[in-house]
Design a protein around this motif. Structure first.
Motif, PDB file in Angstrom:
ATOM      1  N   PRO A 150      28.067-101.324   7.608  1.00 53.79           N
ATOM      2  CA  PRO A 150      27.382-100.212   6.947  1.00 53.79           C
ATOM      3  C   PRO A 150      26.552-100.744   5.776  1.00 53.79           C
ATOM      4  CG  PRO A 150      29.739-100.172   6.439  1.00 53.79           C
ATOM      5  CD  PRO A 150      29.521-101.272   7.433  1.00 53.79           C
ATOM      6  N   ASP A 151      25.480-100.034   5.459  1.00 58.32           N
ATOM      7  CA  ASP A 151      24.573-100.473   4.400  1.00 58.32           C
ATOM      8  C   ASP A 151      25.262-100.671   3.061  1.00 58.32           C
ATOM      9  OD1 ASP A 151      22.482-100.454   6.207  1.00 58.32           O
ATOM     10  OD2 ASP A 151      21.761 -98.470   5.610  1.00 58.32           O
ATOM     11  N   ASP A 152      26.212 -99.787   2.722  1.00 58.06           N
ATOM     12  CA  ASP A 152      26.872 -99.914   1.422  1.00 58.06           C
ATOM     13  C   ASP A 152      27.696-101.194   1.328  1.00 58.06           C
ATOM     14  OD1 ASP A 152      28.675 -98.784   3.300  1.00 58.06           O
ATOM     15  OD2 ASP A 152      29.823 -97.791   1.726  1.00 58.06           O
ATOM     16  N   LEU A 153      28.296-101.623   2.420  1.00 55.52           N
ATOM     17  CA  LEU A 153      29.064-102.870   2.413  1.00 55.52           C
ATOM     18  C   LEU A 153      28.133-104.072   2.274  1.00 55.52           C
ATOM     19  CD1 LEU A 153      31.762-104.284   2.588  1.00 55.52           C
ATOM     20  CD2 LEU A 153      31.657-104.087   5.070  1.00 55.52           C
ATOM     21  N   ILE A 154      27.018-104.027   2.941  1.00 58.17           N
ATOM     22  CA  ILE A 154      26.028-105.100   2.826  1.00 58.17           C
ATOM     23  C   ILE A 154      25.526-105.202   1.384  1.00 58.17           C
ATOM     24  CG2 ILE A 154      23.686-105.808   3.493  1.00 58.17           C
ATOM     25  CD1 ILE A 154      24.365-104.661   6.297  1.00 58.17           C
ATOM     26  N   GLU A 155      25.231-104.073   0.772  1.00 53.36           N
ATOM     27  CA  GLU A 155      24.742-104.074  -0.607  1.00 53.36           C
ATOM     28  C   GLU A 155      25.797-104.587  -1.583  1.00 53.36           C
ATOM     29  OE1 GLU A 155      21.638-103.818  -1.688  1.00 53.36           O
ATOM     30  OE2 GLU A 155      21.195-103.715   0.450  1.00 53.36           O
ATOM     31  N   LEU A 156      27.048-104.224  -1.359  1.00 51.84           N
ATOM     32  CA  LEU A 156      28.123-104.739  -2.213  1.00 51.84           C
ATOM     33  C   LEU A 156      28.208-106.257  -2.131  1.00 51.84           C
ATOM     34  CD1 LEU A 156      31.162-102.309  -1.743  1.00 51.84           C
ATOM     35  CD2 LEU A 156      30.083-102.937  -3.900  1.00 51.84           C
ATOM     36  N   GLU A 157      28.161-106.794  -0.918  1.00 52.21           N
ATOM     37  CA  GLU A 157      28.237-108.244  -0.754  1.00 52.21           C
ATOM     38  C   GLU A 157      27.008-108.927  -1.347  1.00 52.21           C
ATOM     39  OE1 GLU A 157      29.586-111.985  -0.065  1.00 52.21           O
ATOM     40  OE2 GLU A 157      30.761-110.144   0.051  1.00 52.21           O
ATOM     41  N   ARG A 158      25.838-108.315  -1.199  1.00 46.36           N
ATOM     42  CA  ARG A 158      24.636-108.892  -1.820  1.00 46.36           C
ATOM     43  C   ARG A 158      24.772-108.941  -3.335  1.00 46.36           C
ATOM     44  NH1 ARG A 158      20.485-105.942   2.016  1.00 46.36           N
ATOM     45  NH2 ARG A 158      20.247-107.587   3.545  1.00 46.36           N
ATOM     46  N   SER A 159      25.314-107.880  -3.918  1.00 52.24           N
ATOM     47  CA  SER A 159      25.525-107.848  -5.372  1.00 52.24           C
ATOM     48  C   SER A 159      26.485-108.947  -5.797  1.00 52.24           C
ATOM     49  CB  SER A 159      26.083-106.489  -5.805  1.00 52.24           C
ATOM     50  OG  SER A 159      25.150-105.477  -5.585  1.00 52.24           O
ATOM     51  N   ALA A 160      27.571-109.098  -5.041  1.00 56.92           N
ATOM     52  CA  ALA A 160      28.543-110.144  -5.359  1.00 56.92           C
ATOM     53  C   ALA A 160      27.907-111.527  -5.251  1.00 56.92           C
ATOM     54  CB  ALA A 160      29.746-110.043  -4.436  1.00 56.92           C
ATOM     55  N   TRP A 161      27.139-111.767  -4.213  1.00 54.77           N
ATOM     56  CA  TRP A 161      26.492-113.068  -4.011  1.00 54.77           C
ATOM     57  C   TRP A 161      25.505-113.355  -5.142  1.00 54.77           C
ATOM     58  CZ3 TRP A 161      27.259-117.580  -2.634  1.00 54.77           C
ATOM     59  CH2 TRP A 161      26.280-118.469  -2.206  1.00 54.77           C
ATOM     60  N   THR A 162      24.768-112.344  -5.565  1.00 55.06           N
ATOM     61  CA  THR A 162      23.835-112.512  -6.688  1.00 55.06           C
ATOM     62  C   THR A 162      24.600-112.881  -7.955  1.00 55.06           C
ATOM     63  OG1 THR A 162      22.265-110.956  -5.719  1.00 55.06           O
ATOM     64  CG2 THR A 162      22.086-111.338  -8.087  1.00 55.06           C
ATOM     65  N   GLU A 163      25.707-112.193  -8.198  1.00 57.23           N
ATOM     66  CA  GLU A 163      26.527-112.495  -9.376  1.00 57.23           C
ATOM     67  C   GLU A 163      27.125-113.894  -9.288  1.00 57.23           C
ATOM     68  OE1 GLU A 163      29.413-109.473 -10.311  1.00 57.23           O
ATOM     69  OE2 GLU A 163      27.900-107.882 -10.228  1.00 57.23           O
ATOM     70  N   ILE A 164      27.584-114.284  -8.105  1.00 54.76           N
ATOM     71  CA  ILE A 164      28.143-115.627  -7.920  1.00 54.76           C
ATOM     72  C   ILE A 164      27.088-116.682  -8.234  1.00 54.76           C
ATOM     73  CG2 ILE A 164      28.935-117.281  -6.155  1.00 54.76           C
ATOM     74  CD1 ILE A 164      30.405-114.843  -4.849  1.00 54.76           C
ATOM     75  N   GLN A 165      25.893-116.500  -7.714  1.00 53.67           N
ATOM     76  CA  GLN A 165      24.821-117.476  -7.941  1.00 53.67           C
ATOM     77  C   GLN A 165      24.436-117.561  -9.407  1.00 53.67           C
ATOM     78  OE1 GLN A 165      22.220-115.799  -4.853  1.00 53.67           O
ATOM     79  NE2 GLN A 165      22.200-117.839  -3.950  1.00 53.67           N
ATOM     80  N   ALA A 166      24.581-116.463 -10.139  1.00 50.30           N
ATOM     81  CA  ALA A 166      24.263-116.450 -11.563  1.00 50.30           C
ATOM     82  C   ALA A 166      25.453-116.897 -12.419  1.00 50.30           C
ATOM     83  CB  ALA A 166      23.825-115.047 -11.981  1.00 50.30           C
ATOM     84  N   GLY A 167      26.582-117.152 -11.772  1.00 53.50           N
ATOM     85  CA  GLY A 167      27.782-117.534 -12.502  1.00 53.50           C
ATOM     86  C   GLY A 167      28.374-116.380 -13.290  1.00 53.50           C
ATOM     87  N   ALA A 168      28.184-115.159 -12.778  1.00 52.81           N
ATOM     88  CA  ALA A 168      28.595-113.972 -13.525  1.00 52.81           C
ATOM     89  C   ALA A 168      29.351-112.963 -12.666  1.00 52.81           C
ATOM     90  CB  ALA A 168      27.360-113.322 -14.135  1.00 52.81           C
ATOM     91  N   LEU A 169      30.088-113.437 -11.667  1.00 47.08           N
ATOM     92  CA  LEU A 169      30.839-112.512 -10.820  1.00 47.08           C
ATOM     93  C   LEU A 169      31.899-111.814 -11.654  1.00 47.08           C
ATOM     94  CD1 LEU A 169      31.449-111.362  -7.981  1.00 47.08           C
ATOM     95  CD2 LEU A 169      33.076-113.263  -7.707  1.00 47.08           C
TER      96      LEU A 169
END
Length: 68
Positions: free
Chosen positions: A7-26
């Motif tokens: 579902p789109d909401d799950l994809i968006e959640l994972e994208r947000s997490a990945w963005t935070e991980i890459q920024a070192g801010a999860l």
């Protein structure tokens, strides 16, 4: 595994997490939200949570190149 329709909401959640991980801010909140959503989706669809999580991470972190 790659045939899972997320579902789109799950994809968006994972994208947000990945963005935070890459920024070192999860944050704990983001990580917890993703984990809860993955667990719920796996239960709803009768799939293994680990299979769902691995397929979702692969889709977001290593997307297939788009066909020309």
């Amino acid at each position: 595994m790659s045939d899972i329709e997320f579902p789109d909401d799950l994809i968006e959640l994972e994208r947000s997490a990945w963005t935070e991980i890459q920024a070192g801010a999860l944050t704990v909140e983001t990580a917890s939200a993703v984990q809860a959503a993955v667990t719920a989706f796996a239960a709803e669809t009768g799939q293994s949570r680990i299979d769902v999580e691995m397929a979702l991470k692969k889709r977001i972190r290593h997307p297939e190149p788009e066909a020309a």
